[in-house]
Design an enzyme around this catalytic site. Sequence first.
Site, mmCIF file in Angstrom:
data_model
loop_
_atom_site.group_PDB
_atom_site.id
_atom_site.type_symbol
_atom_site.label_atom_id
_atom_site.label_comp_id
_atom_site.label_asym_id
_atom_site.label_seq_id
_atom_site.Cartn_x
_atom_site.Cartn_y
_atom_site.Cartn_z
ATOM 1 N N SER A 138 -36.326 -19.412 -12.275
ATOM 2 C CA SER A 138 -35.040 -19.432 -13.021
ATOM 3 C C SER A 138 -33.607 -20.188 -12.659
ATOM 4 O O SER A 138 -33.709 -20.224 -11.100
ATOM 5 C CB SER A 138 -34.717 -18.035 -13.442
ATOM 6 O OG SER A 138 -33.597 -17.922 -13.962
ATOM 7 N N TYR A 151 -33.610 -8.965 -10.944
ATOM 8 C CA TYR A 151 -34.247 -10.241 -11.736
ATOM 9 C C TYR A 151 -34.287 -11.344 -10.496
ATOM 10 O O TYR A 151 -35.248 -12.223 -10.229
ATOM 11 C CB TYR A 151 -33.645 -10.607 -12.587
ATOM 12 C CG TYR A 151 -34.105 -11.618 -13.382
ATOM 13 C CD1 TYR A 151 -35.578 -11.498 -14.349
ATOM 14 C CD2 TYR A 151 -33.671 -13.137 -13.379
ATOM 15 C CE1 TYR A 151 -36.160 -12.634 -14.880
ATOM 16 C CE2 TYR A 151 -34.113 -13.888 -13.965
ATOM 17 C CZ TYR A 151 -35.323 -14.092 -14.699
ATOM 18 O OH TYR A 151 -35.984 -14.794 -15.445
#
Length: 303
Positions: A138, A151
């Site tokens: 990401s 995350y």
Amino acid sequence: MNSSTDNRNELVVVTGASTGIGAATAKELAHRGFHVLAGVRRETDADGLRADGIEPLILDITVESDVAAIADRIERDPRPLRALINNAGIAVNAPVEALPITQWRKQFEVNLFGHIAMTQALLPALISSRGTVVNISSVGGKVVLPTYGAYAGSKFALEAASDALRREVSGLGVKVVVIEPGAVKTKMPERGIATSEVLQAEMTTEQLSRYGDLIEAVTAQAHSFTEVGVPAEHAAKVIAKAATASRPRTRYTVGRDAAILVRVSRLVADRVLDGIVRANLRSIVKKARTSAPSPVAVVGVPR
């Protein structure tokens, strides 16, 4: 690239294929002629995904027996394994102080350790075929926004593991690629928002006074993904390109926002980037309170 007929003689594994980027990637690779082993969590997901060239398999990458079963499925197939797409992931966002340690562990279990388990199980097949490991990270693996600590931490760790693996297996003919999406139109932000709202209800009064405005800003930003994110199909094309290239780049970004953020993070000091993030979040809250969030105001964060 091989013809579609030739590709039918090669396998590709895609984890987290029930929806979003995973489902789109499975369909894209099947369209290109590969036989895709698509990992899903439920039989209903399998029924919706099953198609010519797509073989859904029940797979929870945190369950040892599931991982062993797909490794056995590949070992019994005479076709070579062209690529492993480590896509499965979850996102539960809250301030570092307020996110329960069980949620920290859960995110690392899925977003990091599950991918390591899959890679370890399938690496012998990939070495034999001189295949490719594609890890879906990401932009959050490069730039961290408030409340994304767990995350992004798991994605930073996945980036590090990918670098180590690439340098370990390059001499064996195995390629290792990292994909860094920005805002993508998937169900992940919606699921993350729902879980975050539950966690917010469990925060103390003091925690809410400290982080309430911040959570409002990040939630408004996540809602904007449905308007400004790139389609999952766009991400799938990038992933398929990386998985099938004879000499892929080590990293690919997905979306203009991801490309900009990664570039900016290399050029500006941490304090400057902190200021940019604060200003952007203030702008998003202001717009969310008066109208729909403006795409111009949105800084991309993990898909």
